[in-house]
Design a protein around this motif. Structure first.
Motif, PDB file in Angstrom:
ATOM      1  N   LEU A  98      85.124  99.846  60.670  1.00 42.44           N
ATOM      2  CA  LEU A  98      86.510  99.759  60.352  1.00 42.44           C
ATOM      3  C   LEU A  98      87.408 100.912  60.622  1.00 42.44           C
ATOM      4  CD1 LEU A  98      88.541  97.691  59.544  1.00 42.44           C
ATOM      5  CD2 LEU A  98      87.887  98.299  57.065  1.00 42.44           C
ATOM      6  N   GLY A  99      86.695 102.162  60.212  1.00 39.85           N
ATOM      7  CA  GLY A  99      87.436 103.548  60.602  1.00 39.85           C
ATOM      8  C   GLY A  99      88.179 103.782  62.026  1.00 39.85           C
ATOM      9  N   ARG A 100      87.034 103.274  62.700  1.00 43.31           N
ATOM     10  CA  ARG A 100      87.178 103.290  64.055  1.00 43.31           C
ATOM     11  C   ARG A 100      88.294 102.495  64.614  1.00 43.31           C
ATOM     12  NH1 ARG A 100      85.335 100.824  68.610  1.00 43.31           N
ATOM     13  NH2 ARG A 100      85.146 102.046  70.731  1.00 43.31           N
ATOM     14  N   CYS A 101      88.261 101.155  64.185  1.00 48.18           N
ATOM     15  CA  CYS A 101      89.299 100.212  64.523  1.00 48.18           C
ATOM     16  C   CYS A 101      90.777 100.768  64.086  1.00 48.18           C
ATOM     17  CB  CYS A 101      88.884  99.070  63.687  1.00 48.18           C
ATOM     18  SG  CYS A 101      89.812  97.394  64.295  1.00 48.18           S
ATOM     19  N   VAL A 102      90.732 101.247  62.766  1.00 46.17           N
ATOM     20  CA  VAL A 102      92.152 101.622  62.297  1.00 46.17           C
ATOM     21  C   VAL A 102      92.389 102.882  63.302  1.00 46.17           C
ATOM     22  CG1 VAL A 102      93.279 102.965  60.301  1.00 46.17           C
ATOM     23  CG2 VAL A 102      91.758 101.062  59.963  1.00 46.17           C
ATOM     24  N   ARG A 103      91.548 103.779  63.709  1.00 49.84           N
ATOM     25  CA  ARG A 103      92.238 104.916  64.260  1.00 49.84           C
ATOM     26  C   ARG A 103      92.677 104.598  65.677  1.00 49.84           C
ATOM     27  NH1 ARG A 103      87.768 107.123  61.441  1.00 49.84           N
ATOM     28  NH2 ARG A 103      86.354 106.445  63.151  1.00 49.84           N
ATOM     29  N   SER A 104      92.040 103.297  66.514  1.00 54.66           N
ATOM     30  CA  SER A 104      92.375 102.869  67.665  1.00 54.66           C
ATOM     31  C   SER A 104      93.889 102.219  67.430  1.00 54.66           C
ATOM     32  CB  SER A 104      91.328 101.697  68.082  1.00 54.66           C
ATOM     33  OG  SER A 104      91.590 101.322  69.274  1.00 54.66           O
ATOM     34  N   MET A 105      94.186 101.389  66.542  1.00 55.77           N
ATOM     35  CA  MET A 105      95.431 101.005  66.216  1.00 55.77           C
ATOM     36  C   MET A 105      96.500 102.239  66.499  1.00 55.77           C
ATOM     37  SD  MET A 105      94.894  98.242  63.049  1.00 55.77           S
ATOM     38  CE  MET A 105      93.379  97.335  62.766  1.00 55.77           C
ATOM     39  N   LEU A 106      96.195 103.167  65.556  1.00 54.77           N
ATOM     40  CA  LEU A 106      97.070 104.341  65.580  1.00 54.77           C
ATOM     41  C   LEU A 106      97.369 104.979  66.794  1.00 54.77           C
ATOM     42  CD1 LEU A 106      95.967 105.862  61.932  1.00 54.77           C
ATOM     43  CD2 LEU A 106      98.067 104.508  62.724  1.00 54.77           C
ATOM     44  N   GLN A 107      96.158 104.895  67.655  1.00 52.07           N
ATOM     45  CA  GLN A 107      96.560 105.639  68.877  1.00 52.07           C
ATOM     46  C   GLN A 107      97.285 104.898  69.850  1.00 52.07           C
ATOM     47  OE1 GLN A 107      92.290 105.923  70.311  1.00 52.07           O
ATOM     48  NE2 GLN A 107      91.789 107.731  68.981  1.00 52.07           N
ATOM     49  N   HIS A 108      97.456 103.443  69.709  1.00 49.73           N
ATOM     50  CA  HIS A 108      98.170 102.678  70.531  1.00 49.73           C
ATOM     51  C   HIS A 108      99.485 102.231  69.680  1.00 49.73           C
ATOM     52  CE1 HIS A 108      94.305 102.304  72.489  1.00 49.73           C
ATOM     53  NE2 HIS A 108      94.931 102.207  73.402  1.00 49.73           N
ATOM     54  N   ARG A 109      99.968 102.754  68.531  1.00 49.82           N
ATOM     55  CA  ARG A 109     100.896 102.385  67.682  1.00 49.82           C
ATOM     56  C   ARG A 109     102.223 102.412  68.587  1.00 49.82           C
ATOM     57  NH1 ARG A 109      99.530 107.482  66.259  1.00 49.82           N
ATOM     58  NH2 ARG A 109     101.275 109.297  66.260  1.00 49.82           N
ATOM     59  N   ASP A 110     102.259 103.201  69.662  1.00 52.35           N
ATOM     60  CA  ASP A 110     103.722 103.269  70.295  1.00 52.35           C
ATOM     61  C   ASP A 110     104.079 102.063  71.019  1.00 52.35           C
ATOM     62  OD1 ASP A 110     101.613 103.996  72.019  1.00 52.35           O
ATOM     63  OD2 ASP A 110     102.811 104.650  73.676  1.00 52.35           O
ATOM     64  N   HIS A 111     102.885 101.180  71.189  1.00 55.63           N
ATOM     65  CA  HIS A 111     103.234  99.720  71.817  1.00 55.63           C
ATOM     66  C   HIS A 111     102.828  98.438  70.742  1.00 55.63           C
ATOM     67  CE1 HIS A 111      99.343  99.083  73.973  1.00 55.63           C
ATOM     68  NE2 HIS A 111      99.268 100.722  73.626  1.00 55.63           N
ATOM     69  N   ILE A 112     102.718  98.648  69.702  1.00 54.01           N
ATOM     70  CA  ILE A 112     102.249  97.691  68.897  1.00 54.01           C
ATOM     71  C   ILE A 112     103.642  96.827  68.372  1.00 54.01           C
ATOM     72  CG2 ILE A 112     101.516  97.090  66.553  1.00 54.01           C
ATOM     73  CD1 ILE A 112      99.517  99.299  66.519  1.00 54.01           C
ATOM     74  N   GLN A 113     103.555  95.722  68.752  1.00 54.07           N
ATOM     75  CA  GLN A 113     104.811  94.601  68.353  1.00 54.07           C
ATOM     76  C   GLN A 113     104.542  94.145  66.953  1.00 54.07           C
ATOM     77  OE1 GLN A 113     106.489  92.085  71.584  1.00 54.07           O
ATOM     78  NE2 GLN A 113     106.238  90.450  70.006  1.00 54.07           N
ATOM     79  N   GLU A 114     103.383  93.524  66.637  1.00 54.01           N
ATOM     80  CA  GLU A 114     103.019  92.905  65.578  1.00 54.01           C
ATOM     81  C   GLU A 114     101.689  93.593  64.875  1.00 54.01           C
ATOM     82  OE1 GLU A 114     103.187  88.738  65.165  1.00 54.01           O
ATOM     83  OE2 GLU A 114     104.709  88.643  66.790  1.00 54.01           O
ATOM     84  N   LEU A 115     101.903  93.990  63.543  1.00 58.00           N
ATOM     85  CA  LEU A 115     100.642  94.564  62.864  1.00 58.00           C
ATOM     86  C   LEU A 115     100.150  93.738  61.747  1.00 58.00           C
ATOM     87  CD1 LEU A 115      98.218  96.552  62.816  1.00 58.00           C
ATOM     88  CD2 LEU A 115      99.868  98.327  61.983  1.00 58.00           C
ATOM     89  N   ASP A 116      99.327  93.262  61.564  1.00 54.39           N
ATOM     90  CA  ASP A 116      98.761  92.654  60.157  1.00 54.39           C
ATOM     91  C   ASP A 116      97.257  92.631  60.313  1.00 54.39           C
ATOM     92  OD1 ASP A 116      97.906  91.126  57.991  1.00 54.39           O
ATOM     93  OD2 ASP A 116      98.772  89.327  58.631  1.00 54.39           O
ATOM     94  N   PRO A 117      96.732  93.872  59.807  1.00 57.76           N
ATOM     95  CA  PRO A 117      95.255  94.111  59.666  1.00 57.76           C
ATOM     96  C   PRO A 117      94.649  93.465  58.788  1.00 57.76           C
ATOM     97  CG  PRO A 117      96.305  95.909  58.516  1.00 57.76           C
ATOM     98  CD  PRO A 117      97.418  95.125  59.098  1.00 57.76           C
ATOM     99  N   GLY A 118      95.173  92.424  57.808  1.00 56.53           N
ATOM    100  CA  GLY A 118      94.538  91.800  56.765  1.00 56.53           C
ATOM    101  C   GLY A 118      94.271  92.893  55.655  1.00 56.53           C
TER     102      GLY A 118
END
Length: 587
Positions: A130-150
């Motif tokens: 899960l930590g790797r998944c969170v870090r991946s989200m942050l690496q691509h945060r500049d083009h995230i439109q909707e974020l709901d990781p649960g």
């Protein structure tokens, strides 16, 4: 098989595949332009999502618990696969449950605005890393439109929240939720989140995440905040902020259409003055607090008449119940006085000790009944319900105040439901007198005083008879509560309990008999339906007495569904029961 034979077989397969490809090229779907096929695939992404985890439904067939969904189009032919792989928008919808294919989706999405949502309808475990998944989200945060990781644990949520910095120009929707221990400070969004990070955000929903109160955004249309320490909806945000900062935040969100605050509003300090909060587009309003602060905040919010309203306090209010009751009643009366709709249903409930709930539902516009009349845009708006849940030490005066505050809409009410003891028969008669169009009455629990209020009141103006110094007066339709009543339902009513009418103490079953018989005499017609359900210790004699004055009586306890005319002989043969109903005031 010899080498030449194998070569011949491979060549045959290549020729067969080429032949099939040429045939595929001649079919109608293959002749569609690339752009058209990409749009069709985009629709499939919405209606047939990818499910790579087992669904939580026990009744779901095993062969349907995993589904490639729209990805099946990539298995049809080479052209379709190539079109799908080269269209980034098809791969932009991700979920942390994708696990192994997460990186594949990210690579194919390229720089398309990402929609990252958790699938709440599956019983899937979190990804192995899960930590790797969170870090991946942050690496691509500049083009995230909707974020709901649960729901994330505190450590992962802290990592995610702290990483939501820098420009987030594409972010439109953000949902973050986690559970914290009661004595643990909440995680918090960065102080300048709106100004520096997400200036274009439209939806923000936080649960267990502290909000930078005092700041706001003019672009937000949906704001949900819940401080759910230990999943307790009455919990209060332990981070220090003031009532004034909450007011300031809402004043900075003029575009709000949906507002929900649970455990977010600090105590209101008596004597403080605050400017009004203008929310001209608000459609849904929900505020829950422990004390009276939710009611004080509501008095400051100026919203449209069609707004759906739910206000509740869950604990002691810290001030006199009559004082806050007057504040609520005044606000409700002002809101309903200029109301362009009329409600057709009213509920008055005592759902738990010390609590009273008023619920106005089924609103319809006040449209002129004229075939040639063309409704305006305002007349076609769907109005929301109004629910006010007040925890107070004294239910009866609060109920009386709130019902009286609804006077502007009582005339249009068609259905009334009452749960529990919400007042004396005299107070209920006075409060509900304007509701003369009620056709359906549903009663539940300790409602003996309501039944007593249905007995027509004698108007003491000019007596119709005076005998030995005693004057006798008549009841009139004008003195009868709910004169248009057609259907009455009683659920879990103790008809052996006591109630009061005109200073007399009587059994509830006797009060019901008097109400039915006297109303028949005064109004010149009987009640159409009396439905009795879930009432213990029901007496057949009582039911027979009631049946003389109703067109139809339904009782599950007595297994009867009778019409008055068909049972006249039985009814005439129970004079003792009738007398008991008429005179049983003191047993």
């Amino acid at each position: 098989m010899s080498k030449s034979a194998r070569s011949h077989s491979v060549q045959a397969l290549v020729q067969a595949r080429a032949r099939n490809e040429r045939l595929n090229d001649l079919t109608l779907p293959s002749r569609l332009p690339t752009e058209t096929l990409a749009k069709i695939f985009a629709h499939l992404v919405e209606i047939s999502p990818l499910t790579l985890v087992y669904l939580a439904y026990a009744d779901c067939p095993v062969d349907e618990r995993k589904d490639l969904g729209w990805l099946y189009v990539t298995h049809v032919c080479r052209r379709w696969r190539a079109i799908a792989i080269n269209e980034p928008t098809l791969w932009r919808q991700l979920s942390i449950t994708l696990d192994r294919v997460w990186d594949v989706f990210l690579a194919r999405a390229k720089k398309a605005p990402l929609v990252i949502k958790y699938n709440y309808y599956t019983g899937s475990p979190p990804p192995r890393d899960l930590g790797r998944c969170v870090r991946s989200m942050l690496q691509h945060r500049d083009h995230i439109q909707e974020l709901d990781p649960g729901w994330l644990d505190t450590a992962r949520m802290l990592e995610l929240v702290q990483g939501l910095t820098g420009p987030l120009p594409h972010l439109r929707q953000l949902r973050l939720q986690t559970l914290c221990a009661v004595d643990t400070p909440l995680l918090s969004l960065p102080t300048h989140f709106f100004a520096e990070s997400a200036p274009n955000i439209r939806l923000l929903q936080l649960s267990g995440i502290a909000f930078p109160w005092g700041s706001g955004s003019s672009t937000i249309t949906c704001f949900h905040y819940g401080c759910l320490h230990g999943q307790n909806p009455a919990a209060f945000d332990p981070n220090r902020h003031t009532f004034a900062e909450v007011v300031s935040t809402l004043q900075n969100m003029p575009a709000l259409k949906d507002l929900m605050l649970v455990g977010a509003v600090p105590s209101y300090r008596e004597g403080d003055k605050h400017a009004e909060i203008q929310l001209p587009q608000l459609e849904d309003l929900q505020i829950t607090s422990r004390d009276a602060s939710s009611w004080h905040l509501w008095t400051l919010i100026q919203h449209p008449s069609y707004t759906s309203i739910f206000i509740r306090n869950t604990g002691p209010m810290g001030i006199a119940s009559t004082t806050i009751g007057s504040i609520i009643a005044s606000r409700l009366h002002a809101h309903l006085s200029s109301y362009p709709f009329h409600f057709r249903a009213l509920g008055v409930h005592a759902p738990e000790p010390g609590a009273i709930e008023i619920e106005l539902t089924d609103a319809v516009p006040n449209i002129v009944e004229n075939p040639a009349h063309t409704p305006s845009a305002a007349e076609t708006v769907v109005a929301g319900n109004i629910t006010l849940w007040l925890c107070t030490g004294d239910i009866e005066p609060a109920a009386r105040q709130l019902i009286s505050a609804c006077a502007a809409v009582l005339e249009g009410i068609r259905k009334v439901s009452i749960l529990g003891n919400v007042g004396s028969s005299h107070d209920l008669y006075d409060a509900f007198s304007p509701a003369r169009s009620v056709t359906t009455l549903k009663l539940d629990g300790a409602v003996g005083e309501v039944i007593a209020a249905l007995i027509p009141v004698q108007i003491k103006t000019k007596p119709f008879l005076t005998h030995r110094g005693v004057s006798f007066y008549r009841s009139t339709p004008e003195s009868t509560l709910f004169p248009a009543l057609e259907e009455m339902g009683c659920v879990h009513v103790d008809f052996g309990d006591w109630c009061h009418h005109a200073g007399e103490r009587m059994r509830v079953h006797s009060a019901l008999y008097m109400a039915l018989s006297h109303r028949s005499e005064v109004l010149g017609r009987t009640l159409e339906t009396l439905d009795v359900d879930g009432c213990d210790d029901m007496s057949l004699e009582w039911a027979k007495g009631w049946l003389r004055h109703v067109a139809r009586l339904v009782s599950t306890e007595l297994a009867m569904d009778l019409e008055g005319d068909d049972d006249s002989e039985e009814s005439e043969g129970v004079s003792e029961g009738e007398d008991e109903n008429e005179t049983d005031f003191s047993e």
